[in-house]
Design a protein around this motif. Structure first.
Motif, PDB file in Angstrom:
ATOM      1  N   LYS A 200      26.554  40.354  47.681  1.00 11.50           N
ATOM      2  CA  LYS A 200      25.323  40.032  46.960  1.00 11.50           C
ATOM      3  C   LYS A 200      24.592  41.254  46.426  1.00 11.50           C
ATOM      4  CE  LYS A 200      24.051  35.723  49.350  1.00 11.50           C
ATOM      5  NZ  LYS A 200      23.005  35.072  50.192  1.00 11.50           N
ATOM      6  N   ASP A 201      24.805  42.420  47.036  1.00 14.28           N
ATOM      7  CA  ASP A 201      23.992  43.584  46.748  1.00 14.28           C
ATOM      8  C   ASP A 201      24.886  44.790  46.435  1.00 14.28           C
ATOM      9  OD1 ASP A 201      21.158  44.984  47.232  1.00 14.28           O
ATOM     10  OD2 ASP A 201      22.704  46.207  48.201  1.00 14.28           O
ATOM     11  N   ASP A 202      24.466  45.605  45.456  1.00 15.17           N
ATOM     12  CA  ASP A 202      25.273  46.758  45.055  1.00 15.17           C
ATOM     13  C   ASP A 202      25.466  47.751  46.195  1.00 15.17           C
ATOM     14  OD1 ASP A 202      25.576  45.744  42.518  1.00 15.17           O
ATOM     15  OD2 ASP A 202      23.957  46.938  41.638  1.00 15.17           O
ATOM     16  N   ASP A 203      24.408  47.999  46.955  1.00 14.67           N
ATOM     17  CA  ASP A 203      24.526  48.943  48.074  1.00 14.67           C
ATOM     18  C   ASP A 203      25.452  48.402  49.157  1.00 14.67           C
ATOM     19  OD1 ASP A 203      22.864  50.888  47.000  1.00 14.67           O
ATOM     20  OD2 ASP A 203      21.050  50.013  47.867  1.00 14.67           O
ATOM     21  N   LEU A 204      25.235  47.164  49.550  1.00 12.76           N
ATOM     22  CA  LEU A 204      26.029  46.595  50.630  1.00 12.76           C
ATOM     23  C   LEU A 204      27.482  46.398  50.221  1.00 12.76           C
ATOM     24  CD1 LEU A 204      23.575  43.956  52.140  1.00 12.76           C
ATOM     25  CD2 LEU A 204      23.735  46.411  52.551  1.00 12.76           C
ATOM     26  N   ARG A 205      27.699  46.196  48.929  1.00 13.71           N
ATOM     27  CA  ARG A 205      29.064  46.012  48.450  1.00 13.71           C
ATOM     28  C   ARG A 205      29.923  47.257  48.680  1.00 13.71           C
ATOM     29  NH1 ARG A 205      28.076  45.145  43.429  1.00 13.71           N
ATOM     30  NH2 ARG A 205      27.407  42.986  43.753  1.00 13.71           N
ATOM     31  N   THR A 206      29.282  48.423  48.848  1.00 11.29           N
ATOM     32  CA  THR A 206      30.061  49.653  49.067  1.00 11.29           C
ATOM     33  C   THR A 206      30.895  49.569  50.342  1.00 11.29           C
ATOM     34  OG1 THR A 206      28.224  50.742  50.244  1.00 11.29           O
ATOM     35  CG2 THR A 206      28.357  51.051  47.850  1.00 11.29           C
ATOM     36  N   TYR A 207      30.418  48.809  51.333  1.00 10.72           N
ATOM     37  CA  TYR A 207      31.225  48.639  52.545  1.00 10.72           C
ATOM     38  C   TYR A 207      32.552  47.957  52.210  1.00 10.72           C
ATOM     39  CZ  TYR A 207      27.442  49.965  55.750  1.00 10.72           C
ATOM     40  OH  TYR A 207      26.489  50.659  56.455  1.00 10.72           O
ATOM     41  N   LEU A 208      32.522  47.024  51.268  1.00 12.79           N
ATOM     42  CA  LEU A 208      33.737  46.327  50.859  1.00 12.79           C
ATOM     43  C   LEU A 208      34.597  47.179  49.948  1.00 12.79           C
ATOM     44  CD1 LEU A 208      32.223  42.805  50.067  1.00 12.79           C
ATOM     45  CD2 LEU A 208      33.615  43.410  52.057  1.00 12.79           C
ATOM     46  N   THR A 209      33.980  47.835  48.958  1.00 16.13           N
ATOM     47  CA  THR A 209      34.770  48.591  47.986  1.00 16.13           C
ATOM     48  C   THR A 209      35.476  49.788  48.627  1.00 16.13           C
ATOM     49  OG1 THR A 209      32.777  49.828  47.340  1.00 16.13           O
ATOM     50  CG2 THR A 209      33.355  47.888  46.023  1.00 16.13           C
ATOM     51  N   GLU A 210      34.841  50.400  49.616  1.00  9.21           N
ATOM     52  CA  GLU A 210      35.498  51.508  50.319  1.00  9.21           C
ATOM     53  C   GLU A 210      36.755  51.020  51.040  1.00  9.21           C
ATOM     54  OE1 GLU A 210      32.381  52.922  52.797  1.00  9.21           O
ATOM     55  OE2 GLU A 210      31.254  53.817  51.141  1.00  9.21           O
ATOM     56  N   GLN A 211      36.670  49.847  51.620  1.00  8.50           N
ATOM     57  CA  GLN A 211      37.831  49.250  52.291  1.00  8.50           C
ATOM     58  C   GLN A 211      38.898  48.882  51.267  1.00  8.50           C
ATOM     59  OE1 GLN A 211      38.439  48.777  55.514  1.00  8.50           O
ATOM     60  NE2 GLN A 211      40.083  47.265  55.542  1.00  8.50           N
ATOM     61  N   GLU A 212      38.469  48.277  50.167  1.00  4.69           N
ATOM     62  CA  GLU A 212      39.422  47.844  49.141  1.00  4.69           C
ATOM     63  C   GLU A 212      40.151  49.018  48.510  1.00  4.69           C
ATOM     64  OE1 GLU A 212      36.774  45.725  46.633  1.00  4.69           O
ATOM     65  OE2 GLU A 212      36.663  43.953  47.945  1.00  4.69           O
ATOM     66  N   GLU A 213      39.434  50.104  48.237  1.00  7.73           N
ATOM     67  CA  GLU A 213      40.061  51.275  47.632  1.00  7.73           C
ATOM     68  C   GLU A 213      41.078  51.920  48.571  1.00  7.73           C
ATOM     69  OE1 GLU A 213      36.791  53.727  46.581  1.00  7.73           O
ATOM     70  OE2 GLU A 213      36.080  52.372  44.995  1.00  7.73           O
ATOM     71  N   ALA A 214      40.758  51.928  49.872  1.00  8.38           N
ATOM     72  CA  ALA A 214      41.655  52.560  50.841  1.00  8.38           C
ATOM     73  C   ALA A 214      42.928  51.746  51.083  1.00  8.38           C
ATOM     74  CB  ALA A 214      40.918  52.771  52.159  1.00  8.38           C
ATOM     75  N   THR A 215      42.864  50.440  50.871  1.00  7.28           N
ATOM     76  CA  THR A 215      44.025  49.582  51.143  1.00  7.28           C
ATOM     77  C   THR A 215      44.709  49.096  49.863  1.00  7.28           C
ATOM     78  OG1 THR A 215      42.570  47.637  51.258  1.00  7.28           O
ATOM     79  CG2 THR A 215      43.042  48.794  53.324  1.00  7.28           C
ATOM     80  N   LYS A 216      44.243  49.571  48.728  1.00  5.30           N
ATOM     81  CA  LYS A 216      44.778  49.115  47.436  1.00  5.30           C
ATOM     82  C   LYS A 216      46.282  49.363  47.352  1.00  5.30           C
ATOM     83  CE  LYS A 216      43.833  49.481  42.471  1.00  5.30           C
ATOM     84  NZ  LYS A 216      43.000  50.162  41.440  1.00  5.30           N
ATOM     85  N   GLY A 217      47.026  48.315  46.967  1.00  9.16           N
ATOM     86  CA  GLY A 217      48.479  48.441  46.796  1.00  9.16           C
ATOM     87  C   GLY A 217      49.272  48.327  48.080  1.00  9.16           C
ATOM     88  N   LYS A 218      48.606  48.159  49.230  1.00  6.97           N
ATOM     89  CA  LYS A 218      49.306  48.059  50.511  1.00  6.97           C
ATOM     90  C   LYS A 218      49.406  46.594  50.937  1.00  6.97           C
ATOM     91  CE  LYS A 218      47.766  52.574  52.255  1.00  6.97           C
ATOM     92  NZ  LYS A 218      47.067  53.274  53.367  1.00  6.97           N
ATOM     93  N   SER A 219      50.586  46.196  51.339  1.00  2.00           N
ATOM     94  CA  SER A 219      50.775  44.830  51.811  1.00  2.00           C
ATOM     95  C   SER A 219      50.139  44.678  53.189  1.00  2.00           C
ATOM     96  CB  SER A 219      52.268  44.508  51.902  1.00  2.00           C
ATOM     97  OG  SER A 219      52.874  45.311  52.917  1.00  2.00           O
ATOM     98  N   ILE A 220      49.955  43.427  53.589  1.00  2.00           N
ATOM     99  CA  ILE A 220      49.421  43.161  54.923  1.00  2.00           C
ATOM    100  C   ILE A 220      50.340  43.757  55.989  1.00  2.00           C
ATOM    101  CG2 ILE A 220      48.979  41.328  56.616  1.00  2.00           C
ATOM    102  CD1 ILE A 220      47.865  39.643  54.348  1.00  2.00           C
ATOM    103  N   GLU A 221      51.657  43.615  55.790  1.00  2.00           N
ATOM    104  CA  GLU A 221      52.622  44.146  56.751  1.00  2.00           C
ATOM    105  C   GLU A 221      52.491  45.663  56.875  1.00  2.00           C
ATOM    106  OE1 GLU A 221      53.689  40.235  55.488  1.00  2.00           O
ATOM    107  OE2 GLU A 221      53.325  42.050  54.286  1.00  2.00           O
TER     108      GLU A 221
END
Length: 558
Positions: A200-221
């Motif tokens: 909902k919020d640009d600041d709080l979304r950084t918690y998600l985007t940091e995770q997404e950037e670090a795991t980008k292109g990696k499968s669950i396995e």
């Protein structure tokens, strides 16, 4: 295909919330009918209801009941029937947060004596399944969870804060109290939130985007393997670390890493890492939701000190998230304002004052959110104060006043900053700032805190700093934002006993004031109600805040 089951939080010895509709829920095959019956100790029917399973889940509500013990609950679906006995109806609270809420009864200062008690303190405890990834082991482990009574050998592992909070409530309310432990050391509040609320919020979304950037292109396995490999490596490293601390007392954190290698906690960002945003909401909180509770006690904030400027927003949004999902927009939150903490090798980054300021803001702006000041309860060179009784009883008194209306709120809350008035120096007077406080109608008192003051001077000396002799914990600054130690005087007349007057001859025209603006330091000023003056600053525009945090501190939050 699903099979009928009742959520794991329902078991023998459970505590159900009194005087509220009681939510019962579980899982099963669609379109099947579930029947629930609640009986008292005389086997008389108290309440009955039915529900139809939809989308693999069922839930129903039973009528509110008065406090009582010896009840039983029978739940039936087709030919399957489950019966739970020795049920108490009383008060139920969730004990949430990170390691200081997780801190076990057996390890706290008061724990050994408490565990010797023969008399049942009328507390029961349920620990939410503590696994952060939903594999087959997760569901099997969850089935093994159950409510525990004082007769259980596992009482030693109950949350110390949760236990002492519940014990105080039980004594005052004369009913059984159930504590649901839902906590994990080292966690950000973002781990306990639903994704939609972080988005909902640009600041709080950084918690998600940091995770997404670090795991980008990696499968669950791949993510799972990376985390599993880290756990093996970190477990081996931890054994070496423990041995080193045992054989070389006083060794510094830097020296530890020089000898055995860098600590890689908290591990790679991964879908399996328990510290990921939303992870423990999914694997712990949602598994007990919406079990009927009175409220939440919360002890957390240490692991969000790298983003202190957004913590008020993060915490208040988390509260909104929980209230939304429990369908209770008045659900009380009684929470701890962080105590003093600093390790010997750390600079004073002054980020914990920002977390404390954010916690005070939530108290002032979010309904039914009640802060309990713990500034004076920190422990030198340790993020985990061993004494848990005092803070738990402060929280219980807070709840008894603000949730149960059995005490005067002014008597259970620390003096809190309200406003300030500045007067410039004149030819015959110093420049002053007069600070007004709430919860201080009877005035203030001074207490000795030489031990903490000596520790503070030692910490500053390690960093090459000298603490001025006129250090009081109060500081004032002019428009330039340069702070100087302030002399202080308590308001003396009946009309201004709730004020403190500050001055320093170097500050002719005071603009800003603050108190206890350090991660760890002496606490000398208390209200006449016996509670410490909560830290404050009169303006958020006084200076640029640092947002670094100490590496060792974060690792020790676990």
């Amino acid at each position: 295909m699903n099979t009928f089951s009742v959520a794991a939080v329902f078991s023998d010895h459970m505590v159900l919330q009194r005087n509220k509709f009681i939510s019962i829920f579980g899982y099963g095959d669609d379109n099947q009918t579930v029947n629930a019956k609640l009986f008292n100790e005389k086997n008389e029917l108290l309440s009955e209801n039915n529900a139809v399973i939809l989308n693999g889940r069922w839930d129903l509500q039973l009528d509110p009941q008065i406090a009582q013990n010896g009840c039983c609950l029978q739940i039936t679906c087709n030919e399957t029937s489950k019966k739970f006995s020795d049920i108490a109806i009383g008060e139920v609270w969730i004990a949430g947060g990170q390691s200081n809420m997780e801190f076990e009864l057996q390890n706290c200062t008061e724990g050994p004596d408490e565990l010797k008690l023969k008399d049942n303190p009328n507390i029961r405890f349920y620990y939410t399944n503590k696994i952060a990834w939903k594999d087959e082991h997760f569901y099997e482990a969850e089935k093994a969870t159950a409510w525990q009574t004082w007769d259980s050998e596992w009482k030693k592992a109950w949350s110390a804060v949760g236990y002492f909070f519940g014990k105080k409530l039980s004594q005052e309310l004369d009913c059984t109290v159930g504590i649901i432990g839902c906590n994990w050391g080292g966690t950000s509040a973002s781990a306990w939130m639903r994704k939609e609320f972080l988005e909902k919020d640009d600041d709080l979304r950084t918690y998600l985007t940091e995770q997404e950037e670090a795991t980008k292109g990696k499968s669950i396995e791949q993510q799972c393997k990376e985390y599993d490999d880290y756990v093996v490596e970190n477990d081996a490293w931890q054994i070496k670390c423990n041995e080193l601390y045992a054989t070389v007392p006083g060794i510094t954190w830097a020296q530890v890493q020089e000898r055995i290698g860098v600590c890689k906690w908290p591990g790679p960002k991964s879908c399996k890492n328990p510290y990921r945003p939303t992870g423990l909401y999914d694997c712990m909180l949602s598994r007990i939701m919406p079990y009927t509770v009175k409220g939440v006690i919360w002890y957390q904030g240490e692991s969000d000190d790298h983003k202190p400027g957004m913590y008020a927003k993060l915490f208040s949004t988390m509260i909104d998230n929980w209230r939304t999902d429990w369908h209770d927009d008045t659900m009380p939150f009684v929470y701890v304002q962080l105590p003093g903490n600093r390790y010997e090798q750390d600079k004073d980054f002054k980020n914990w004052p920002l977390i404390r300021e954010a916690q005070a803001k939530v108290h002032n702006t979010v309904k039914n959110a009640f802060m309990t000041c713990a500034l004076d309860l920190g422990q030198y060179n340790d993020i985990h104060p061993k004494g848990k009784l005092v803070i738990a009883e402060r929280m219980a008194n807070n709840a008894l006043a603000n949730v149960y209306n059995l005490k005067n709120a002014k008597d259970v809350l620390s003096p809190l900053y309200v406003s300030s008035i500045s007067k410039p120096a004149t030819s015959d007077s110093k420049g002053t700032i007069t600070i007004e406080f709430d919860n201080a109608a009877s005035g203030f008192e001074l207490r000795d805190d030489e031990e903490t003051f000596e520790n503070y001077k030692k910490l500053e000396k390690i960093q090459g700093n000298q603490v001025p002799e006129n250090f009081t914990g109060f500081e004032i600054a002019g428009a330039d934002g340069v702070y100087y130690p302030a002399e202080f005087a308590f308001g003396g007349s009946d009309s201004n006993r709730n004020t403190i007057i500050l001055c320093n001859e170097k500050v002719k025209n005071p603009v800003f004031a603050r108190y206890a603006w350090y991660n760890y330091g002496p606490v000398r000023v208390y209200g006449k109600n016996g509670l410490p003056l909560a830290p404050f600053r009169t303006s958020t525009n006084d200076s640029k805040a640092q947002t670094e945090h100490a590496e060792i501190q974060q690792i020790m939050t676990v």
